[in-house]
Design an enzyme around this catalytic site. Sequence first.
Site, mmCIF file in Angstrom:
data_model
loop_
_atom_site.group_PDB
_atom_site.id
_atom_site.type_symbol
_atom_site.label_atom_id
_atom_site.label_comp_id
_atom_site.label_asym_id
_atom_site.label_seq_id
_atom_site.Cartn_x
_atom_site.Cartn_y
_atom_site.Cartn_z
ATOM 1 N N ARG A 133 65.391 27.516 80.549
ATOM 2 C CA ARG A 133 64.213 27.491 81.786
ATOM 3 C C ARG A 133 63.197 27.798 81.655
ATOM 4 O O ARG A 133 62.664 27.763 82.985
ATOM 5 C CB ARG A 133 65.322 27.510 83.758
ATOM 6 C CG ARG A 133 66.448 27.767 84.095
ATOM 7 C CD ARG A 133 66.844 25.934 83.484
ATOM 8 N NE ARG A 133 68.421 25.709 83.837
ATOM 9 C CZ ARG A 133 69.302 25.096 83.628
ATOM 10 N NH1 ARG A 133 68.292 24.360 83.160
ATOM 11 N NH2 ARG A 133 70.635 24.903 83.318
ATOM 12 N N GLU A 252 78.829 31.581 86.453
ATOM 13 C CA GLU A 252 79.003 30.911 85.568
ATOM 14 C C GLU A 252 79.884 31.068 83.626
ATOM 15 O O GLU A 252 78.866 31.233 82.785
ATOM 16 C CB GLU A 252 77.074 30.174 85.342
ATOM 17 C CG GLU A 252 77.174 29.900 86.447
ATOM 18 C CD GLU A 252 75.653 29.587 86.507
ATOM 19 O OE1 GLU A 252 74.555 30.092 85.191
ATOM 20 O OE2 GLU A 252 75.505 27.952 87.268
ATOM 21 N N ARG A 285 74.137 41.232 90.159
ATOM 22 C CA ARG A 285 73.406 39.955 90.911
ATOM 23 C C ARG A 285 74.943 39.271 91.451
ATOM 24 O O ARG A 285 75.910 39.188 91.587
ATOM 25 C CB ARG A 285 72.977 38.344 90.436
ATOM 26 C CG ARG A 285 72.269 38.725 89.415
ATOM 27 C CD ARG A 285 71.762 38.127 88.453
ATOM 28 N NE ARG A 285 71.321 37.111 88.311
ATOM 29 C CZ ARG A 285 71.218 35.824 88.500
ATOM 30 N NH1 ARG A 285 72.256 35.481 87.571
ATOM 31 N NH2 ARG A 285 70.096 34.843 88.523
ATOM 32 N N ASP A 325 70.919 27.792 94.609
ATOM 33 C CA ASP A 325 70.412 27.970 93.625
ATOM 34 C C ASP A 325 68.560 27.793 93.778
ATOM 35 O O ASP A 325 68.673 26.582 92.904
ATOM 36 C CB ASP A 325 70.976 27.098 92.419
ATOM 37 C CG ASP A 325 71.090 27.702 91.096
ATOM 38 O OD1 ASP A 325 70.340 28.822 91.028
ATOM 39 O OD2 ASP A 325 71.054 27.319 89.929
ATOM 40 N N GLU A 347 66.084 38.234 94.940
ATOM 41 C CA GLU A 347 65.957 36.769 93.600
ATOM 42 C C GLU A 347 64.921 35.958 93.865
ATOM 43 O O GLU A 347 65.405 35.245 94.484
ATOM 44 C CB GLU A 347 67.117 36.443 92.624
ATOM 45 C CG GLU A 347 66.483 36.256 91.324
ATOM 46 C CD GLU A 347 67.601 36.177 90.222
ATOM 47 O OE1 GLU A 347 69.043 36.836 91.010
ATOM 48 O OE2 GLU A 347 67.869 35.460 89.356
ATOM 49 N N GLU A 353 62.170 26.086 87.384
ATOM 50 C CA GLU A 353 63.748 24.950 87.454
ATOM 51 C C GLU A 353 63.627 23.843 88.135
ATOM 52 O O GLU A 353 64.185 22.570 87.168
ATOM 53 C CB GLU A 353 64.733 25.965 87.157
ATOM 54 C CG GLU A 353 65.952 25.257 87.175
ATOM 55 C CD GLU A 353 67.337 25.994 87.376
ATOM 56 O OE1 GLU A 353 66.852 27.587 87.352
ATOM 57 O OE2 GLU A 353 68.835 25.433 86.474
ATOM 58 N N HIS A 463 69.915 19.733 95.794
ATOM 59 C CA HIS A 463 71.146 19.234 94.244
ATOM 60 C C HIS A 463 71.089 18.275 93.805
ATOM 61 O O HIS A 463 72.658 16.982 93.332
ATOM 62 C CB HIS A 463 71.917 20.205 94.266
ATOM 63 C CG HIS A 463 71.779 20.958 93.044
ATOM 64 N ND1 HIS A 463 71.731 20.508 91.822
ATOM 65 C CD2 HIS A 463 72.338 22.601 93.183
ATOM 66 C CE1 HIS A 463 71.964 21.397 91.352
ATOM 67 N NE2 HIS A 463 72.667 23.051 91.539
#
Length: 651
Positions: A133, A252, A285, A325, A347, A353, A463
Amino acid sequence: MRQLLITLFLVLTHTATAEDGSRLWHRFEGAGTASIQGVKCLAARELQSNWKGGPIVLQRNGGLHREGYHIATSKGIIRISASTDIGLLYGAYHLLRLQQSGNAHQALNITERPAFARRILNHWDNPDGTIERGYSGHSIFWENASTEVIRQYARANASVGINGTVLNNVNAKPEALSRETLKQVKTIADILRPYGIRVYLSVNFASPMRLGRLSTADPRDKNVIRWWQEKVKEIYRQVPDFGGFLVKANSEGEPGPCDYGRSHAEGANMLARALKPYHGIVMWRTFVYSANDDDRAKQAYKEFMPLDGKFLDNVILQIKNGPIDFQPREPYSPLFTGLKSTPMMAELQITQEYLGAANHLAFLAPMWTEFFSLVKPQSLRAIAGVANVGNNQNWCGHHFAQANWYAFGRLAWNPTLTPETIAREWLGQTFSTNHDFLSTMTDLMVQSHETVVNYMMPLGLHHLFALGHHYGPQPWYAAPGTRPDWTPPYYHRADAQGLGFNRTRKGSDAVSQYPQPLADRYDNILTCPDSYLTWFHHVPWDHQMKSGRTFWDELCHKYSAGVDGARKMLTVWDGMESHVDADRFADVQHKLRIQVRDAEWWRDACLLYFQTFSHRPIPQDMDHPVHDLNEMMQFRLDITNYENPTCGYSR
Ligand code: GCV
């Protein structure tokens, strides 16, 4: 030889005097002219080289916060006091900031200390030099790293108070902990240390297997525990002030403690115990989600709330600002108000991105201050920003993307600063202190985030991106076999009745993760803020909005306002030519043209597609789409090079 040439090239590209943006907001013209007395340190050298005002005395004051400082003018002498060299350095940069933004003339009486103890950049840089990214070239740390470039990076960070950096991607390769890599980590740490910056590393939870050849990475296994202890010892031998680990686990596809039936807390605590003797920390995280849940937005909360209070005190949970996200706009992650007995850090994402990569001007301070208006900074132990820095000449790919690096640092130091203050400071140092320029461009910057939200995903949409590159729209994308939560229809849920994800008590009930009165406010379609409407509700096409329009008409108007806003940015910038050097003027103009075209692309793709469900006309009083839906659906979004202005438009 090749290595030498590349290094020379990198140094030159980042130090050249051409107007290429390489000097960031440090555009000190000519040598310093002042007398600098007192403590001999880096702060004194910076002032000696660049300060053009009256005499300055640097002095110790043990009563001040470790990183704080006091600046006062008395009898024509400026005194900077601090308890450490770093405090003096921050004080010196404060003065230089005042000088560069044209505000150093008045008598000063300033006391400062940072709001967060740890103000950290997260680089998603891979060992091969690529950046996940990243839209501004390759890593400045890995592959052909230049000492001078890293030093300039350190200086830029220190000038806004950033005091930590994670050098590698959270999708971490086990090799991040190899002997060879640690040598480079030591080299980098030695360059950053004088600027008050500590290094941290992202680690792969399966490192004991992949690097240490053990048969397991189970956090209860004695050999695994020993492996980490030895590795930590090795790191601290090289880097005595090493900050600690950042971990993406069971997310992920990354390995983690859950692979062995252990909890996140067990995994994090095992690492924390190894780091504890050296005062290192673990940033663990909370970005987790699986394909099997009914609502991705609820998952991190569901997984981490039962672990509240179970983490050791040198573990900090690193939580993305929103529950999904880094979307152009999200409500805050409910973990921030849910967790009561666990240290937390936010964060934020500086790299764009989901906000037009390095092609769109989107000043992010308004988004981040919106977050701080709901999440109290006092509830956070630290703050992290996913960096947008690469080895491109202007560091960030877009001259205005530098403002987001700058803004992250300034807000990490003081989250009560307004976007206006930060934009004005940055513009004055980076471009011009002309009054008209500053007021016009401050407005443009402050409005830019809302403009981008409007043409991409207004009214709580999220999204709608094409799979993979996250640059352009593909609200229709749902190829058979793709995980539903990786496709836009999972999020927008368009149908004949309306649009949006029902997260009310009658839907997925994500609203109940928020405290009262917010939960009730979000649950009720009449009190839910417009900006989160389709985030929390499946909104009927004819729903009456506060503006008096129907929801469909409002949606059309928001997209239209986004395109108008992008066009206005271009027009305003065109009028700034006399205030800006020709090179940077042309670069920004070129990018703004791309932005206008992309804004039209977003509006047309989204509205034409949603219209196939709403069956309502686009209101007469706004510009109508210039594309046709079938044509848009055939565009190949082949974005391998973000600097290619034709991206998104090839067939
Ligand atoms: C580093 C999103 C991004 C990934 C990123 C991930 C994360 O899914 O698209 O590139 O991986 O977030 O934050 O871990």
